[in-house]
Write an enzyme that holds these catalytic residues in place. Structure first.
Site, short mmCIF file in Angstrom:
data_model
loop_
_atom_site.label_atom_id
_atom_site.label_comp_id
_atom_site.label_asym_id
_atom_site.label_seq_id
_atom_site.Cartn_x
_atom_site.Cartn_y
_atom_site.Cartn_z
N HIS A 1 -9.14 5.81 1.39
CA HIS A 1 -9.10 5.82 2.53
C HIS A 1 -9.61 7.26 2.87
O HIS A 1 -9.62 6.99 3.91
CB HIS A 1 -7.58 5.84 2.57
CG HIS A 1 -6.89 3.72 2.55
ND1 HIS A 1 -7.27 2.90 3.84
CD2 HIS A 1 -5.88 3.50 1.88
CE1 HIS A 1 -6.71 2.05 3.18
NE2 HIS A 1 -5.93 2.01 2.35
N GLU B 1 -6.62 4.94 -2.60
CA GLU B 1 -6.16 5.49 -2.05
C GLU B 1 -7.00 7.12 -0.39
O GLU B 1 -6.73 7.87 -0.16
CB GLU B 1 -4.62 6.41 -1.91
CG GLU B 1 -3.07 5.34 -2.28
CD GLU B 1 -2.79 4.73 -0.88
OE1 GLU B 1 -3.42 4.68 0.25
OE2 GLU B 1 -2.54 3.36 -1.30
N GLU C 1 -9.19 -1.89 4.33
CA GLU C 1 -8.03 -1.94 2.77
C GLU C 1 -9.33 -2.65 2.02
O GLU C 1 -9.02 -2.17 1.15
CB GLU C 1 -6.99 -2.94 3.37
CG GLU C 1 -5.63 -2.56 3.48
CD GLU C 1 -5.43 -0.87 3.30
OE1 GLU C 1 -5.02 -0.96 2.31
OE2 GLU C 1 -4.68 -0.54 4.47
#
Length: 361
Positions: free
Chosen positions: A212, A209, A271
């Site tokens: 990202h 995360e 991803e």
């Protein structure tokens, strides 16, 4: 015979509305009275701008000093030229935006399109985070929140992004999920704790995360959306002709093809990039990167009913595990140079257990 005046409203004109003749325009059988074409002031700015503003030449009230009104074929040619120039300008603007908005993703060094300033992304992320947490069952039990903050802060330190205000929250929901918003706003669902098992597995999740956020994937998706809409609009206009209905149908068809052929593959590539960045971050933070491989193997067993990868925003868990094996040698070198972090088991929310959370943020 004295000169007479006769109006010809339908003819091109320069100067006054009335055209003078040396004799009355008497229409004989099979003949139509015609007025001589008036001389035009071709240096008039309206005449010179005919290809830029053809719509200004379709009225008939330009007055005494108006430019020469062109014939219908000339208007059509001017309109086509104006539309062609408009399309050319759009493509030029598009190319300029592409060149000016180029960036580079950290760790992977992949070229990125980032039309939105990072400061705007951070503001949008903070606002969206407040809205989400205001409606979500936000858990405040230290048994759950402490390990998330501890692991998240260790990873945030090695991310080296001082302008981000990192926040890590826990949402009490039986869903194996987590998310990150621009500016370092991260949340983890309690349903993910059984799959993570310990703080090393949690580091794989939070590293992903944080990856990202670090790579500005949300801003990149917004930029790609703007670019894609422009390309689809231009394509529909070029293929659909002048019919708005045809343009709408072509836009929808192109949009469906772009969704499967571009948007979803691009999401899966983001991803995979977050997997790689997260693996490097957790290793630098002192967590064994082999825990990430074990995590995605557990995900592959847990998520067997997922849709085909072609229709998914995420890669297949088995594929993610294969990628991890390729990246592990590099991550192990970073882990060997780092100070090992303590690894502790994670708590598990049991069904029927009284919740210890508050609504809002």
């Amino acid at each position: 015979m004295p000169c007479q005046e006769f109006p010809f409203e339908h003819l091109p004109r320069c100067g006054p509305r009335k055209v003078r003749f040396s004799s009355p325009p008497i229409a004989l059988a099979g003949e139509v009275a015609r007025a001589p074409r008036p001389r035009c002031n071709r240096s008039h700015p309206l005449f010179r701008a005919v290809d830029l503003h053809p719509q200004r030449l379709r009225g008939d009230g330009f007055g005494k000093d108006s430019a020469c009104l062109p014939s219908t074929p000339a208007i059509k040619r001017a309109t086509k030229l104006a539309m062609r120039r408009k399309r050319q300008v759009r493509w030029v603007v598009l190319v300029v935006l592409l060149v000016a908005a180029c960036g580079t993703a950290p760790y992977t060094k992949r070229s990125q399109l980032l039309l939105i300033p990072e400061s705007t992304e951070i503001a949008l992320g903070a606002n969206a985070y407040r809205q989400v947490l205001a409606k979500a069952p936000l858990l405040r039990d230290p048994e759950f929140t402490d390990p998330v903050r501890e692991v998240g802060e260790r990873i945030a330190r090695v991310a080296d992004k001082p302008n981000y205000q990192w926040e890590f929250a826990v949402i009490d929901k039986d869903e194996a999920n987590a998310f990150a918003l621009p500016g370092g706003k991260v949340a983890v669902y309690t349903g993910l704790f059984p799959l993570a098992q310990d703080t090393a597995g949690l580091a794989a999740v939070l590293g992903h995360e944080v990856g990202h956020a670090l790579a500005r994937h949300a801003g990149e998706r917004m930029s790609q959306g703007v670019l894609l809409d422009l390309v689809l609009t231009l394509g529909a206009a070029a293929l659909g002709g002048s019919s708005p209905q045809n343009q709408r149908l072509i836009y929808q068809a192109l949009g469906l093809g772009a969704q499967i052929g571009y948007v979803l593959p691009f999401s899966r590539s983001q991803e995979a990039e977050a997997d790689y960045i997260g693996l490097m971050l957790m290793a630098k933070a002192g967590y064994d990167p082999d825990a990430a491989l074990a995590l995605w193997q557990r995900f592959a067993e847990h998520d067997k009913d997922r849709p085909p990868e072609l229709l998914s925003t995420h890669p297949d868990p088995a594929k993610r595990a294969r990628n991890m094996r390729k990246w592990l040698p590099e991550a192990r070198r970073l882990f060997a140079a780092a100070t090992p972090a303590p690894v502790r088991p994670l708590p598990v929310r049991k069904k029927g257990t009284p919740t210890n959370h508050r609504e809002g943020h």
